[in-house]
Design an enzyme around this catalytic site. Structure first.
Site, mmCIF file in Angstrom:
data_model
loop_
_atom_site.group_PDB
_atom_site.id
_atom_site.type_symbol
_atom_site.label_atom_id
_atom_site.label_comp_id
_atom_site.label_asym_id
_atom_site.label_seq_id
_atom_site.Cartn_x
_atom_site.Cartn_y
_atom_site.Cartn_z
ATOM 1 N N HIS A 269 0.838 -1.206 0.000
ATOM 2 C CA HIS A 269 0.000 0.000 0.000
ATOM 3 C C HIS A 269 0.875 1.260 0.000
ATOM 4 C CE1 HIS A 269 -3.696 2.304 1.141
ATOM 5 N NE2 HIS A 269 -2.799 3.098 1.704
ATOM 6 N N GLU A 270 1.797 1.322 0.942
ATOM 7 C CA GLU A 270 2.633 2.527 1.053
ATOM 8 C C GLU A 270 3.575 2.640 -0.140
ATOM 9 O OE1 GLU A 270 1.669 4.684 3.057
ATOM 10 O OE2 GLU A 270 0.447 3.416 4.381
ATOM 11 N N HIS A 273 1.721 4.408 -2.785
ATOM 12 C CA HIS A 273 1.797 5.863 -2.575
ATOM 13 C C HIS A 273 3.174 6.378 -3.009
ATOM 14 C CE1 HIS A 273 -1.959 6.739 -0.520
ATOM 15 N NE2 HIS A 273 -1.743 5.855 0.442
ATOM 16 N N GLU A 299 -4.713 7.773 -2.987
ATOM 17 C CA GLU A 299 -5.164 6.487 -2.445
ATOM 18 C C GLU A 299 -5.450 5.492 -3.579
ATOM 19 O OE1 GLU A 299 -4.876 5.998 0.643
ATOM 20 O OE2 GLU A 299 -6.073 4.222 1.129
HETATM 21 ZN ZN ZN Z 1 -3.191 5.208 1.858
#
Ligand code: ZN
Length: 513
Positions: A269-270, A273, A299
């Site tokens: 997830h990160e 980003h 996101e």
């Molecule tokens: Zn996030």
């Protein structure tokens, strides 16, 4: 004349870059606070950050900046709103107007209430004592209504607050698409709960050594395209990603040896980003063309890599042999790929948002969005919030929190004044599904590529179509530009129905309407 305009434009850019440098210093201090700093120094760090934010606000309201924008916005450099110079001038005007509308006194009061609010919330959550938090939340809402009035709005006060996180989004449009999503998700969640297929989730409570989790996480993040020459991965309590400089992106995660999914999918997830931050144009750093569009678009990048890619079977066809044979033999030897794949895709109603799966997650967001809208518009008294929260969990997810700590007090957002933030999580999921479909149309069979460990075509497609655009378009314009579509729940629902229909053997799910 043209020379003079070019000079003015360069001055405008330099002003923005310098403000961005101050912001980057603040980000680095915040990164340090959340990863390395001895907690005893928290008060001093808060003072340092307040000092910086006052300085940054002063720069954004600097009369010299206003003059530069004014002289440039009627010039040929701004004539084409989508040209590089046009975008820069237009977005600077937008940011400046917003900063100018907020009285310094209100900014200060909001910031003080946010710090105190978060402290109060932390204690209240620990003590499971909503009454202790109630007055702070009431004050926060009062200030946020004032903020909305100061900023101004066309239809409703929530628009002004949403705009901070999702520029140009309108409450009625967001509410419309989220309502559509709710109507389709609730029957899917019930169908999953009624299925007698159950994933072998015990696999994921075995022992996964921390060092192996970290090594595997780094391997996966690098494979999908996070550049460790221009970034770092560190440990924190509440994971985040921070773009500190044009070539310095910090991502963070946390490790639990009895729950490997937290670090693994958290790192993906990160890293998603981070790949967005690293894909922004370095030559435009600190300027609108080198900035992210919105929290929803940010996101969408993290969710795309975490869910659409990282929770796909093709992804695990490539990575499972490494996970099983090299990193976690003690826990995975003899476990078939399909069992592991089902276990990391368990979907069931739970109480805590940050631990929720891909299917139920958006219902957690809907509950928060609906409640904060009612709170802001004074249709729901704060005293009645816990009961309203529990009723929605019962209605949407069929479960009820045993206490407020696991219910209405679980998230930090409201205590810090972040009202209008929650919907951006769901917008991210919706955008991610749109991007994924468009990328598959352009690149051919993505599953085949993932199974071979090829993630570069997808990353490059995202870079070209999304990252390199900076803030040239608003979120909805970008979606239109890239896919020709308007935001809809359909791509996400199609993805969820097909994947979970197979996993839970639900048969024909129809349209879910
Ligand atoms: Zn996030």
């Amino acid at each position: 004349m043209a020379d003079q305009l070019d000079q003015l434009y360069e001055q405008l850019c330099e002003h923005a870059r310098e403000t961005a440098r101050w912001g980057a210093i603040a980000h680095l201090l915040q990164w340090d606070e959340r990863t390395m700093m001895p907690s005893a120094d928290a008060e001093n760090r808060a003072e340092e950050l307040t000092l910086l934010s006052a300085h940054i606000h002063a720069r954004k309201t600097d009369p010299r900046l206003g003059e530069l924008i004014e002289r440039l916005e009627d010039s040929p450099l701004a004539a084409d709103p989508l040209s590089d110079t046009g975008v820069t001038i237009r977005r600077q005007r937008r940011d400046r107007d917003r900063a100018m509308k907020l009285p310094a006194g209100l900014v200060e009061e909001l910031s003080r209430t946010s710090v105190l609010g978060q402290q109060c919330w932390q204690q209240a959550r620990e003590d499971d004592d909503f009454a202790a938090f109630q007055p702070v939340l009431e004050k926060t809402l009062r200030l946020k209504r004032e903020e909305a009035e100061a900023l101004g709005y066309e239809d409703q006060p929530y628009d002004a607050l949403l705009d901070e996180f999702e520029p140009d989004a309108k409450t009625t449009e967001v509410a419309g698409v989220l309502r559509e999503l709710r109507r389709e998700l609730i029957p899917l969640v019930s169908a999953l709960a009624a299925s007698d297929r159950r994933p072998p989730s015990e696999i994921l409570s075995r022992h996964y050594p921390r060092a192996a989790q970290e090594a595997f996480g780094r391997e996966v993040a690098a494979a999908i395209g996070f550049d460790f020459q221009r970034g770092r991965l560190d440990v924190t309590a509440h994971p985040f990603c921070s773009g500190v400089g044009p070539n310095d992106c910090r991502i963070t995660t946390r490790y639990d040896e009895r729950a490997p999914g937290s670090a693994l999918f958290g790192t993906l997830h990160e890293a998603g980003h981070g790949i967005y931050e690293q894909g922004l144009r370095a030559d435009q750093w600190g300027l609108p063309l080198g900035q992210d569009v919105s929290l929803g678009i940010h996101e969408s990048q993290s969710r795309l890599w975490e869910n659409m890619v990282g929770r796909s079977r093709a992804f695990w066809e490539h990575f499972y042999p490494r996970a099983q044979g090299h990193h976690f033999p003690e826990s995975l030897t003899g476990v078939p790929l399909d069992d592991f794949f089902f276990a990391v895709n368990e979907a069931k109603p739970t109480l805590i948002r940050v631990e929720a799966d891909e299917v139920t997650y958006n219902l957690h967001i809907l509950i928060r969005f609906e409640l904060e809208l009612e709170l802001l518009e004074d249709r729901l008294p704060v005293a009645e919030l816990p009961a309203a929260w529990n009723a929605k969990y019962r209605d949407y997810l069929g479960i009820e929190p045993p206490n407020n700590a696991q219910g209405v007090l679980q998230d930090v957002h409201w205590s810090g004044g972040a009202i209008g933030y929650f919907p951006t999580y769901s917008l991210g999921n919706l955008y991610a599904a749109h991007w994924f479909q468009a990328a598959a149309d352009a690149l051919g069979d993505l599953d085949e590529q993932f199974a071979r460990g090829e993630f570069t075509p997808l990353r490059d497609w995202l870079r070209e179509n999304i990252h390199r655009q900076g803030r040239r378009f608003s979120a909805t314009e970008l979606l239109q530009h890239v896919t020709g579509e308007s935001l809809s729940s359909e791509p996400l629902m199609a993805h969820l129905r097909s994947k979970y229909g197979l996993l839970y053997q639900l048969g024909d799910l129809g349209t879910g309407a």
